[in-house]
Write an enzyme that holds these catalytic residues in place. Structure first.
Site, mmCIF file in Angstrom:
data_model
loop_
_atom_site.group_PDB
_atom_site.id
_atom_site.type_symbol
_atom_site.label_atom_id
_atom_site.label_comp_id
_atom_site.label_asym_id
_atom_site.label_seq_id
_atom_site.Cartn_x
_atom_site.Cartn_y
_atom_site.Cartn_z
ATOM 1 N N TRP A 169 23.146 -25.539 -1.763
ATOM 2 C CA TRP A 169 22.558 -25.082 -0.492
ATOM 3 C C TRP A 169 21.477 -24.035 -0.782
ATOM 4 O O TRP A 169 20.366 -24.105 -0.246
ATOM 5 C CB TRP A 169 23.658 -24.486 0.384
ATOM 6 C CG TRP A 169 23.215 -23.971 1.717
ATOM 7 C CD1 TRP A 169 23.128 -24.689 2.883
ATOM 8 C CD2 TRP A 169 22.809 -22.621 2.039
ATOM 9 N NE1 TRP A 169 22.700 -23.875 3.909
ATOM 10 C CE2 TRP A 169 22.499 -22.601 3.410
ATOM 11 C CE3 TRP A 169 22.695 -21.454 1.303
ATOM 12 C CZ2 TRP A 169 22.073 -21.442 4.075
ATOM 13 C CZ3 TRP A 169 22.261 -20.299 1.952
ATOM 14 C CH2 TRP A 169 21.957 -20.298 3.317
ATOM 15 N N HIS A 179 26.798 -18.228 -1.610
ATOM 16 C CA HIS A 179 28.165 -17.708 -1.511
ATOM 17 C C HIS A 179 28.290 -16.766 -0.303
ATOM 18 O O HIS A 179 29.294 -16.786 0.404
ATOM 19 C CB HIS A 179 28.560 -16.972 -2.792
ATOM 20 C CG HIS A 179 28.614 -17.853 -4.002
ATOM 21 N ND1 HIS A 179 29.185 -19.106 -3.984
ATOM 22 C CD2 HIS A 179 28.165 -17.677 -5.281
ATOM 23 C CE1 HIS A 179 29.103 -19.661 -5.191
ATOM 24 N NE2 HIS A 179 28.475 -18.812 -5.987
ATOM 25 N N LEU A 199 47.821 -17.386 13.206
ATOM 26 C CA LEU A 199 47.427 -18.248 12.092
ATOM 27 C C LEU A 199 47.682 -17.491 10.803
ATOM 28 O O LEU A 199 47.585 -16.257 10.781
ATOM 29 C CB LEU A 199 45.917 -18.533 12.190
ATOM 30 C CG LEU A 199 45.285 -19.362 11.067
ATOM 31 C CD1 LEU A 199 45.548 -20.860 11.320
ATOM 32 C CD2 LEU A 199 43.769 -19.162 10.982
ATOM 33 N N ASP A 225 32.719 -26.564 -1.070
ATOM 34 C CA ASP A 225 31.839 -26.883 -2.199
ATOM 35 C C ASP A 225 30.408 -26.982 -1.692
ATOM 36 O O ASP A 225 30.175 -27.404 -0.555
ATOM 37 C CB ASP A 225 32.310 -28.214 -2.823
ATOM 38 C CG ASP A 225 31.843 -28.380 -4.247
ATOM 39 O OD1 ASP A 225 31.152 -27.478 -4.778
ATOM 40 O OD2 ASP A 225 32.151 -29.422 -4.843
HETATM 41 C C1 FPP Z 1 31.584 -23.797 -4.435
HETATM 42 O O1 FPP Z 1 30.199 -23.706 -4.449
HETATM 43 C C2 FPP Z 1 32.215 -22.596 -3.988
HETATM 44 C C3 FPP Z 1 33.010 -21.704 -4.678
HETATM 45 C C4 FPP Z 1 32.788 -21.176 -6.021
HETATM 46 C C5 FPP Z 1 34.198 -21.212 -3.984
HETATM 47 C C6 FPP Z 1 33.982 -20.720 -2.580
HETATM 48 C C7 FPP Z 1 33.409 -19.382 -2.508
HETATM 49 C C8 FPP Z 1 32.857 -18.873 -1.379
HETATM 50 C C9 FPP Z 1 32.791 -19.586 -0.090
HETATM 51 C C10 FPP Z 1 32.235 -17.529 -1.478
HETATM 52 C C11 FPP Z 1 32.997 -16.355 -1.121
HETATM 53 C C12 FPP Z 1 34.433 -16.425 -0.857
HETATM 54 C C13 FPP Z 1 35.105 -15.394 -0.309
HETATM 55 C C14 FPP Z 1 36.542 -15.548 0.021
HETATM 56 C C15 FPP Z 1 34.461 -14.132 0.023
HETATM 57 P P1 FPP Z 1 29.487 -24.022 -5.802
HETATM 58 O O2 FPP Z 1 28.968 -22.728 -6.347
HETATM 59 O O3 FPP Z 1 30.391 -24.785 -6.711
HETATM 60 O O4 FPP Z 1 28.316 -24.943 -5.304
HETATM 61 P P2 FPP Z 1 27.553 -26.058 -6.141
HETATM 62 O O5 FPP Z 1 28.566 -27.112 -6.518
HETATM 63 O O6 FPP Z 1 26.537 -26.556 -5.149
HETATM 64 O O7 FPP Z 1 26.928 -25.370 -7.321
#
Ligand code: FPP
Length: 230
Positions: free
Chosen positions: A19, A31, A126, A14
């Site tokens: 960020w 992302h 893994l 998260d």
């Molecule tokens: C949360 O950040 C993250 C997600 C939506 C899921 C995780 C996704 C990634 C790490 C990107 C790509 C993944 C792959 C497998 C290529 P958020 O957008 O909710 O952050 P915020 O809460 O600060 O808005």
């Protein structure tokens, strides 16, 4: 103090959006950096003596509510990630597996996922599991319906466990980054006796050094599984 071998690590990544915002960047940059961190953490786990699987929450059933452009970006990023990652999986003997309802994705992305699963299925250091269009309640509901369809009666916990998409094993440690302290419909069945660790770090800033500190903290937890200390 019981020393528990950590076999299944689960991570809720998260903070990508925050960020990027802090840096004056578009959310998509968060992302992209987040995907690089998945790679670092996965290769690190593949060298760990006890970790057998690491499950990342990459896209939840609720993430469709995001703006269309962001959802499309995440789909393209996933496709690029898997295309690029195949070499990393092979180099580090990592098996890739997806859980969740991937039928909602484009045929191209489904094919990519199946191709990478197939190509890495013999790898053993893994298992990296990506939860994609995943929801814990949906997973449990599907498992129960599958058992009913088979004519199963008097369904036991063991029956449900083995009908889940993640029959690997229970989660030992669940980490969530960015200071949020929620489960968000993640691996609901498998976290029954998991230890939780909530990190303040935003996912794109998460490092193997911090993971090491968290693993050390885990070793000092006193897991009783409902019992008492001897
Ligand atoms: C949360 O950040 C993250 C997600 C939506 C899921 C995780 C996704 C990634 C790490 C990107 C790509 C993944 C792959 C497998 C290529 P958020 O957008 O909710 O952050 P915020 O809460 O600060 O808005």
């Amino acid at each position: 103090m019981t020393k528990q071998p950590l076999q299944h690590l689960a991570i809720i990544m998260d903070g990508n959006g925050r960020w990027a915002k802090q840096k004056g960047l578009n959310r998509t940059k968060g992302h992209e950096k987040g995907a690089e961190v998945i790679r670092d953490i996965t290769t690190y786990c593949s060298t760990h003596p006890t970790i057998e699987s690491v499950t990342f929450y990459a896209f939840s059933t609720e993430n469709w509510k995001r703006p269309k452009m962001e959802v499309e970006f995440l789909m393209r990023l996933l496709d690029r990630y898997l295309q690029h990652e195949l070499a990393t999986y092979q180099a580090h003997d990592i098996r890739f597996k997806a859980i969740g309802n991937i039928e909602a994705f484009s045929q191209k992305l489904q094919d990519r996922i199946q191709h990478v699963e197939e190509a890495t299925k013999e790898n053993r250091s893994l298992t990296q599991i990506l939860a994609l269009n995943y929801g814990g309640r949906a997973e449990i509901t599907a498992a129960v319906n599958q058992l009913i369809a088979k004519g199963k009666r008097d369904i036991t916990e063991a029956d449900i466990s083995s009908a889940l998409q993640t029959p690997y094993r229970d989660v030992d440690l669940l980490i969530r980054t960015s200071g949020e302290e929620r489960i968000s419909n993640y691996l609901l069945w498998q976290i029954s006796y998991a230890e939780f660790y909530f990190s303040q770090t935003l996912w794109p800033d998460f490092t193997t050094t911090e993971l090491d500190e968290i693993l050390d903290d885990f070793q000092h937890r006193n897991r009783r599984f409902g019992g008492i200390n001897e």
